[in-house]
Design a protein around this motif. Structure first.
Motif, PDB file in Angstrom:
ATOM      1  N   UNK A 152       0.842  -1.206   0.000  1.00 45.85           N
ATOM      2  CA  UNK A 152       0.000   0.000   0.000  1.00 45.85           C
ATOM      3  C   UNK A 152       0.871   1.248   0.000  1.00 45.85           C
ATOM      4  N   UNK A 153       1.992   1.116   0.679  1.00 47.94           N
ATOM      5  CA  UNK A 153       2.894   2.252   0.780  1.00 47.94           C
ATOM      6  C   UNK A 153       3.716   2.411  -0.503  1.00 47.94           C
TER       7      UNK A 153
ATOM      8  N   UNK B 162       3.076   1.180  -3.593  1.00 51.26           N
ATOM      9  CA  UNK B 162       2.323   1.422  -4.833  1.00 51.26           C
ATOM     10  C   UNK B 162       1.173   2.382  -4.597  1.00 51.26           C
ATOM     11  N   UNK B 163       1.447   3.421  -3.825  1.00 51.24           N
ATOM     12  CA  UNK B 163       0.335   4.300  -3.471  1.00 51.24           C
ATOM     13  C   UNK B 163      -0.173   5.050  -4.700  1.00 51.24           C
ATOM     14  N   UNK B 164      -1.462   5.317  -4.699  1.00 48.32           N
ATOM     15  CA  UNK B 164      -2.069   6.022  -5.828  1.00 48.32           C
ATOM     16  C   UNK B 164      -1.954   7.525  -5.578  1.00 48.32           C
TER      17      UNK B 164
ATOM     18  N   UNK C 151      -2.927  11.526  -5.200  1.00 46.18           N
ATOM     19  CA  UNK C 151      -4.075  12.166  -4.550  1.00 46.18           C
ATOM     20  C   UNK C 151      -5.199  12.366  -5.551  1.00 46.18           C
ATOM     21  N   UNK C 152      -6.417  12.272  -5.051  1.00 46.08           N
ATOM     22  CA  UNK C 152      -7.568  12.435  -5.946  1.00 46.08           C
ATOM     23  C   UNK C 152      -7.975  13.903  -6.000  1.00 46.08           C
TER      24      UNK C 152
ATOM     25  N   UNK D 115      -6.952   6.279 -10.308  1.00 47.29           N
ATOM     26  CA  UNK D 115      -6.185   5.040 -10.255  1.00 47.29           C
ATOM     27  C   UNK D 115      -6.770   3.990 -11.180  1.00 47.29           C
TER      28      UNK D 115
ATOM     29  N   UNK E 159      -8.492  -4.944 -13.422  1.00 46.12           N
ATOM     30  CA  UNK E 159      -8.475  -3.604 -12.849  1.00 46.12           C
ATOM     31  C   UNK E 159      -7.198  -3.380 -12.052  1.00 46.12           C
ATOM     32  N   UNK E 160      -6.854  -4.377 -11.243  1.00 47.34           N
ATOM     33  CA  UNK E 160      -5.645  -4.235 -10.430  1.00 47.34           C
ATOM     34  C   UNK E 160      -4.399  -4.145 -11.309  1.00 47.34           C
TER      35      UNK E 160
ATOM     36  N   UNK F 239     -18.346   2.046 -14.720  1.00 45.76           N
ATOM     37  CA  UNK F 239     -19.269   0.961 -15.059  1.00 45.76           C
ATOM     38  C   UNK F 239     -20.670   1.537 -15.168  1.00 45.76           C
TER      39      UNK F 239
END
Lengths: 472, 253
Positions: free
Chosen positions: B22-23, B25-27, B29-30, B37, B86-87, B168
């Motif tokens: 998670x750290x 491969x962080x996405x 900021x939105x 992402x 998706x991943x 979707x």
């Protein structure tokens, strides 16, 4: 028969009521383990119980469980003359030890002329006339541990609102006085709607922890009913109502045992509550209500409902089958009845099977099917239990789907662990690192096109926001 | 304040590794300028992809895509395949894109991700792999899930928004052939006259493609073996097969 445990006494009383022909109905519809289903050529399936399981008829089973709980409330519906009221009266008598005469004397009969004065209390007329004193005398209904309201849907709405408060709080107001009802079960019977009945509103129905549909006895049960004798010929049931001394129940002890029953846990999380909360969450969501997740609940879908909204993103999810959601009251009742059921079956822990067995009877009277549900199976209009069983199956499938998605679950758990400890392994994270990791977790979980991801992703955000608030 | 705790049981094994990912491969900021992402993935071997030029079909449009020549993610159920894609920053092609993809190959004007035109032999091999009636079995999931809502049968699939993110959507099924034909429907007629959702029209002429019309709770799949070539719009999404995969498409940048 001596030294019976409290569970054994309850089981013995359950059997005794049937053996004496007081409530005979062998329509077993609640099983401790899912029964084998033997198909008939005509399309029906007949359940055969599995080895080591128990089978019960829902009306007597839930009357039993409701009697054992402190303030249980039960709605009993069905056609006239099938034993709705007598079943409740007998169960109340045997499982609380209250004499049948006392129950009958306190019973309220629903009819359009029913009034608060006749049901709840009255002024002491002698004192009122002689000295002007307003002394309130509660009716027997309030003072009897077993309360029965017969044919409640023949009472007008204003009377039902008094009953509603009583069911909800155990209290009634007369004049300026608040009166407390004696604790014990409340049984309310209702015939199916006819020209003389009033409609039960959803808030009223929500007050009932459990509801059953009483069916007429099977033809082979009639001989056992006849065998008890005809009270219209022989004048009474005194002997049949005797409770054997060895079966007298210790209520305080029973309620303590039920309350103290623990849940089976998995990885430190109570597994039954987790499933109950999943059921609640699955039905709560409403795409029609709002674009904001904070307000996207069925309770907020009051103009555009699940029925008149255009199709949303999730067109086949369990929430699309109900117009309304479950109340917190219902969520609490789920665990209460699951515990009581597990206890009655002699278990030392509540398991998923216990909540699954009782669930349809806790929800069917509260959940309103959508048009989509009715189109899929028009018989749901009659058989709401089958409707809830259908939804429960969908929810179980979703739950299994979620539990099998270890990647999503571990991402979720890892995010919460980061929040809890502020670390990964031995490495302490900076605040921006924590936020980045959580954002990634939310995005990963949110990328899965399933309704169940929404609460998981939302919880991470909610926990982060709460933590951030209190860290300031 | 109570400590954060999962609401469902989760096996704690391996949580540290997930936390590290998670750290690492962080996405981003939105915010308004950041790409969402999962919308776009990088392509390591552009030569193994075919450029599918962006198209507009009624209200449905998509940008230039990179569609892989090979199927991957085999042996997965439909939902599992969608999640994995998706991943991986990719997605499953829709029936409409699939039709456009075959038409592109048949036109002889297909280019790989490096901008090199595919030679005739390569194109033929690709078409044979998709359409030829021969063993072994080859099949692929398509991004179309069907679900009844009241009296309407909806189709759910992804749309690519202008910022490159995936959405979707569910929309009522357009007019299409709603009866099984075994065999079959005409391949040529379908490829020329598919509706905006990629499905064959009602008046399609007979042919050799086996066709199962869309049904509630089903998904779409295209496959071929020596027994025939089939377009199935009522496949159980829980089905999986080692020969059944997907084309992991990406947006061409």
């Amino acid at each position: 028969m001596t030294n019976l445990s409290e569970q054994q006494k309850v089981q013995a009383l359950y059997k005794l009521i049937g053996d004496r022909g007081l409530y005979v109905n062998t329509n077993a519809d609640v099983f401790t383990k899912k029964p084998e289903e033997v198909p008939l050529g005509v399309g029906y399936k007949i359940p055969l119980m599995q080895d080591g399981s128990q089978a019960y008829a829902s009306p007597l089973l839930f009357a039993t469980l409701t009697s054992l709980l402190n303030h249980g409330t039960m709605l009993i519906t069905g056609a006239p003359g099938v034993g709705k009221t007598t079943g409740a009266e007998f169960a109340g008598h045997f499982f609380t030890g209250t004499p049948l005469e006392e129950i009958l004397a306190a019973e309220i009969q629903g009819h359009p002329q029913q009034t608060e004065e006749k049901m709840v209390a009255r002024y002491d007329l002698g004192k009122l006339i002689s000295s002007g004193q307003e002394v309130v005398i509660p009716r027997k209904f309030l003072e009897c541990p077993v309360k029965v309201i017969d044919e409640a849907n023949r009472c007008p709405p204003d009377v039902l609102s008094v009953i509603m408060r009583l069911v909800d709080t155990g209290k009634a107001v007369y004049g300026n006085q608040v009166l407390s009802a004696k604790s014990g079960p409340l049984f309310v019977t209702a015939n199916y709607a006819d020209e003389g009945t009033f409609h039960f509103t959803p808030p009223f129905l929500d007050r009932f922890d459990v509801a059953v549909m009483v069916t007429s006895p099977q033809p082979w049960d009639l001989s056992r009913i006849r065998a008890r004798g005809d009270e219209k010929l022989n004048g009474g049931l005194t002997e049949l109502l005797t409770i054997p001394p060895e079966m007298k129940l210790d209520f305080e002890n029973i309620r303590k045992q039920i309350n103290g029953l623990e849940e089976k846990t998995e990885y430190g999380i109570p597994a039954v509550s987790a499933f109950a909360d999943f059921v609640y969450g699955s039905l709560r969501f409403s795409e029609a209500a709002s674009d904001s997740l904070a307000r996207s609940t069925k309770g907020n879908a009051w103009q555009v409902t699940q029925d008149n909204a255009p199709p949303g993103h999730f067109v086949d999810a369990p929430f699309t089958y109900t117009v309304n959601e479950l109340s917190v009251r219902t969520a609490r009742a789920m665990m209460r009845y699951a515990k009581a059921f597990a206890w009655m079956n002699g278990k030392d822990k509540v398991e998923l099977d216990d909540i699954k067995a009782v669930l349809p009877y806790l929800l069917w009277h509260k959940l309103q099917p959508t048009q989509k549900a009715m189109t899929e199976n028009p018989k749901y209009a009659n058989d709401r239990i089958a409707f809830v069983e259908g939804i429960a199956q969908r929810i179980e499938n979703d739950y299994a789907d979620m539990m099998s998605n270890q990647s999503a679950l571990k991402t979720y758990a890892a995010a919460l662990e980061i929040l809890r400890t502020g670390k990964i392994g031995n490495k302490t994270l900076t605040e921006p690192e924590i936020k980045n990791a959580l954002r990634t977790a939310i995005a990963r979980i949110g990328s899965i096109d399933k309704q169940w991801t929404i609460p998981l992703a939302s919880q991470i955000a909610s926990e982060y926001n709460t933590r951030a608030m209190y860290k300031k | 304040m109570t400590e954060p705790k999962p609401i469902v049981p989760v096996n704690p094994e391996g949580l540290d590794d997930i936390a590290k990912s998670l750290l690492e491969n962080s996405v981003p900021e939105f915010n308004a300028s950041a790409p969402p992402a999962g919308a776009v993935g990088s392509v390591e071997e552009p030569g193994s992809y075919i450029i599918l030029p962006g198209r507009k079909h009624g209200s449905y449009e998509y940008p230039d895509l990179l569609v892989p020549a090979e199927r991957t993610h085999k042996g997965k159920k439909w939902h599992q395949a969608k999640e994995s894609l998706y991943l991986d920053g990719a997605y499953m092609i829709t029936p409409r894109q699939f039709v456009d993809f075959i038409n592109l190959l048949r036109s002889g004007n297909a280019y790989n991700g490096l901008g090199v035109k595919l030679d005739t032999k390569r194109v033929k091999a690709l078409l044979d792999d998709i359409l030829e009636q021969k063993d072994p079995y080859r099949a692929e999931w398509l991004d179309a899930r069907f679900a009844q809502s009241g009296k309407t049968l909806n189709v759910m699939y992804h749309k690519i928004k202008s910022d490159g993110s995936i959405e979707d959507v569910a929309e009522p099924l357009h007019d299409c052939l709603m009866e099984d034909k075994q065999p079959g429907i005409s391949l040529d007629y379908w490829l020329r006259n598919a509706n905006n959702q990629g499905l064959p029209p009602k008046n399609i002429s007979d042919g050799s493609i086996y066709y199962w019309y869309p049904r509630d709770k089903a998904v779409a799949r295209f496959g071929a073996n020596s027994g025939g070539v089939d377009l199935i719009a009522f496949r159980d999404p829980a089905y999986s097969d080692s020969s059944l995969g997907v084309r992991a498409a990406k947006i061409k940048r």
